[in-house]
Scaffold this active site. Structure first.
Site, mmCIF file in Angstrom:
data_model
loop_
_atom_site.group_PDB
_atom_site.id
_atom_site.type_symbol
_atom_site.label_atom_id
_atom_site.label_comp_id
_atom_site.label_asym_id
_atom_site.label_seq_id
_atom_site.Cartn_x
_atom_site.Cartn_y
_atom_site.Cartn_z
ATOM 1 N N SER A 68 0.867 -1.191 0.000
ATOM 2 C CA SER A 68 0.000 0.000 0.000
ATOM 3 C C SER A 68 0.898 1.232 0.000
ATOM 4 O O SER A 68 2.071 1.146 0.391
ATOM 5 C CB SER A 68 -0.853 0.002 1.276
ATOM 6 O OG SER A 68 -1.520 1.236 1.442
ATOM 7 N N TYR A 120 -2.639 -0.399 10.493
ATOM 8 C CA TYR A 120 -2.698 -0.839 9.085
ATOM 9 C C TYR A 120 -1.355 -0.560 8.399
ATOM 10 O O TYR A 120 -0.782 -1.434 7.741
ATOM 11 C CB TYR A 120 -3.844 -0.120 8.367
ATOM 12 C CG TYR A 120 -3.943 -0.462 6.896
ATOM 13 C CD1 TYR A 120 -4.436 -1.700 6.486
ATOM 14 C CD2 TYR A 120 -3.537 0.439 5.908
ATOM 15 C CE1 TYR A 120 -4.526 -2.033 5.134
ATOM 16 C CE2 TYR A 120 -3.622 0.125 4.555
ATOM 17 C CZ TYR A 120 -4.117 -1.106 4.173
ATOM 18 O OH TYR A 120 -4.208 -1.433 2.832
HETATM 19 P P1 NDP Z 1 -11.323 -5.961 -0.889
HETATM 20 O O1 NDP Z 1 -11.915 -5.838 0.465
HETATM 21 O O2 NDP Z 1 -12.194 -5.742 -2.071
HETATM 22 O O3 NDP Z 1 -10.583 -7.364 -1.044
HETATM 23 C C1 NDP Z 1 -9.917 -7.979 0.029
HETATM 24 C C2 NDP Z 1 -9.805 -9.464 -0.266
HETATM 25 O O4 NDP Z 1 -9.132 -10.093 0.845
HETATM 26 C C3 NDP Z 1 -11.157 -10.133 -0.404
HETATM 27 O O5 NDP Z 1 -11.114 -10.990 -1.517
HETATM 28 C C4 NDP Z 1 -11.301 -10.956 0.875
HETATM 29 O O6 NDP Z 1 -12.011 -12.155 0.594
HETATM 30 C C5 NDP Z 1 -9.857 -11.255 1.168
HETATM 31 N N1 NDP Z 1 -9.631 -11.636 2.569
HETATM 32 C C6 NDP Z 1 -9.858 -10.921 3.687
HETATM 33 N N2 NDP Z 1 -9.573 -11.657 4.778
HETATM 34 C C7 NDP Z 1 -9.153 -12.862 4.328
HETATM 35 C C8 NDP Z 1 -8.714 -14.054 4.950
HETATM 36 N N3 NDP Z 1 -8.649 -14.171 6.291
HETATM 37 N N4 NDP Z 1 -8.350 -15.105 4.172
HETATM 38 C C9 NDP Z 1 -8.420 -15.016 2.829
HETATM 39 N N5 NDP Z 1 -8.824 -13.918 2.175
HETATM 40 C C10 NDP Z 1 -9.182 -12.853 2.918
HETATM 41 O O7 NDP Z 1 -10.110 -4.922 -0.889
HETATM 42 P P2 NDP Z 1 -8.904 -4.629 -1.933
HETATM 43 O O8 NDP Z 1 -9.102 -5.337 -3.196
HETATM 44 O O9 NDP Z 1 -8.723 -3.180 -1.939
HETATM 45 O O10 NDP Z 1 -7.675 -5.255 -1.113
HETATM 46 C C11 NDP Z 1 -6.669 -6.055 -1.699
HETATM 47 C C12 NDP Z 1 -5.314 -5.650 -1.132
HETATM 48 O O11 NDP Z 1 -4.991 -4.345 -1.581
HETATM 49 C C13 NDP Z 1 -5.255 -5.617 0.396
HETATM 50 O O12 NDP Z 1 -4.031 -6.204 0.828
HETATM 51 C C14 NDP Z 1 -5.262 -4.122 0.695
HETATM 52 O O13 NDP Z 1 -4.638 -3.834 1.924
HETATM 53 C C15 NDP Z 1 -4.493 -3.591 -0.506
HETATM 54 N N6 NDP Z 1 -4.679 -2.163 -0.778
HETATM 55 C C16 NDP Z 1 -5.892 -1.671 -1.189
HETATM 56 C C17 NDP Z 1 -6.051 -0.317 -1.408
HETATM 57 C C18 NDP Z 1 -7.374 0.271 -1.813
HETATM 58 O O14 NDP Z 1 -7.516 1.503 -1.792
HETATM 59 N N7 NDP Z 1 -8.352 -0.534 -2.207
HETATM 60 C C19 NDP Z 1 -4.937 0.617 -1.254
HETATM 61 C C20 NDP Z 1 -3.719 -0.004 -0.810
HETATM 62 C C21 NDP Z 1 -3.617 -1.339 -0.597
HETATM 63 P P3 NDP Z 1 -13.030 -12.908 1.569
HETATM 64 O O15 NDP Z 1 -13.680 -11.878 2.437
HETATM 65 O O16 NDP Z 1 -13.961 -13.582 0.612
HETATM 66 O O17 NDP Z 1 -12.164 -13.885 2.328
#
Ligand code: NDP
Length: 241
Positions: free
Chosen positions: A138, A151
């Protein structure tokens, strides 16, 4: 060359977009997350477009589950070329709110989840003599802001772990960190703290499509074996942070 690519957190946002992009590029993708209904639909979509995808329920906080995910990918595709450590959560709050369960969850998913992925994939990659670990960090891996201390700490941590891994690599492992700025996804929905939620609504008024981050992952993955793209930061042009 078609690679076997594992993506954690593929049920929404950046993980889903990355799955679509890499499958579209001809790679075989193994998708993991807890919401299997979403994964099932995504695998079907990719298949209808001529791509190759499979899924397995995955909770990255459980080391045995992550090992089983990697084993399932190997059984399905015969190899594990790329692991995209994407799963993450972001329940922001000021430290003084003492939302300690949320601190633990961020550490468990964002840090331990990545370590579990490394522990499961590295032995396979060592045996193959090649591999690529891509971690979605991030802009919060580069700077700290109010309500985001824990975070950002998790994202600083995975960036540090990735850099250490890169330095310890013998040239057969590639290590990439892709750091998104604000991106359209479901990430902010996990924010329970009212102050942090208000601040995030304003912050997220300018956001990249998730496909922009998928493009950055695809760029790193598509390089020839001797080229290791280590760090990519992708922000909306209109965002200062
Ligand atoms: P989303 O919330 O859309 O996606 C997050 C994903 O993580 C989901 O598919 C969720 O699936 C999965 N997840 C959460 N907990 C678990 C778990 N215990 N085991 C397996 N899967 C898990 O958010 P983003 O797409 O934005 O996030 C993706 C990455 O990008 C993250 O690491 C986030 O920190 C990073 N990021 C995002 C930014 C943004 O602005 N969107 C900016 C900077 C970084 P499910 O709930 O089905 O398990």
């Amino acid at each position: 060359m078609s690679k076997a690519v594992l993506i954690t957190g593929a049920s929404s946002g950046i993980g889903e977009a990355t799955a679509r992009r890499l499958a579209g590029d001809g790679h075989r993708v193994m998708l993991g997350a807890r919401r299997t209904d979403r994964l099932e639909r995504l695998v079907r979509d990719i298949g209808e477009l001529g791509g190759t995808a499979a899924f397995r329920r995955l909770d990255v906080t459980d080391a045995a589950d992550v090992r089983a995910f990697v084993a399932a990918a190997r059984a399905e595709f015969g190899r594990v070329d790329v692991l995209v450590n994407n799963a993450g959560v972001m329940p922001l709050s000021p430290l003084a709110a003492l939302r300690t369960d949320e601190w633990d969850r961020m550490i468990d998913v964002n840090v331990r989840g990545v370590l579990h992925g490394l522990a499961a994939a590295l032995p396979v990659m060592r045996e193959q003599g090649s591999g690529h670990i891509v971690t979605i960090a991030s802009v919060g891996a580069h700077e700290v802001s109010p309500t985001a201390a824990v975070y950002c700490a998790t994202k600083f941590a995975v960036r540090a772990i990735s850099e250490g891994l890169r330095q310890e690599s013998d040239g057969t492992l590639r290590v990439s960190v892709v750091s998104p700025g604000v991106t359209e996804s479901e990430l902010a929905e996990s924010i329970g703290d009212p102050e942090a939620r208000r601040a995030m609504q304003a912050y997220r008024s300018v956001a990249l499509p998730a496909s922009a981050i998928a493009d950055a992952v695809a760029y790193a993955v598509s390089q020839p074996p001797e080229v290791d793209v280590n760090e990519v930061v992708v922000r909306p042009a209109a965002s200062a942070q």
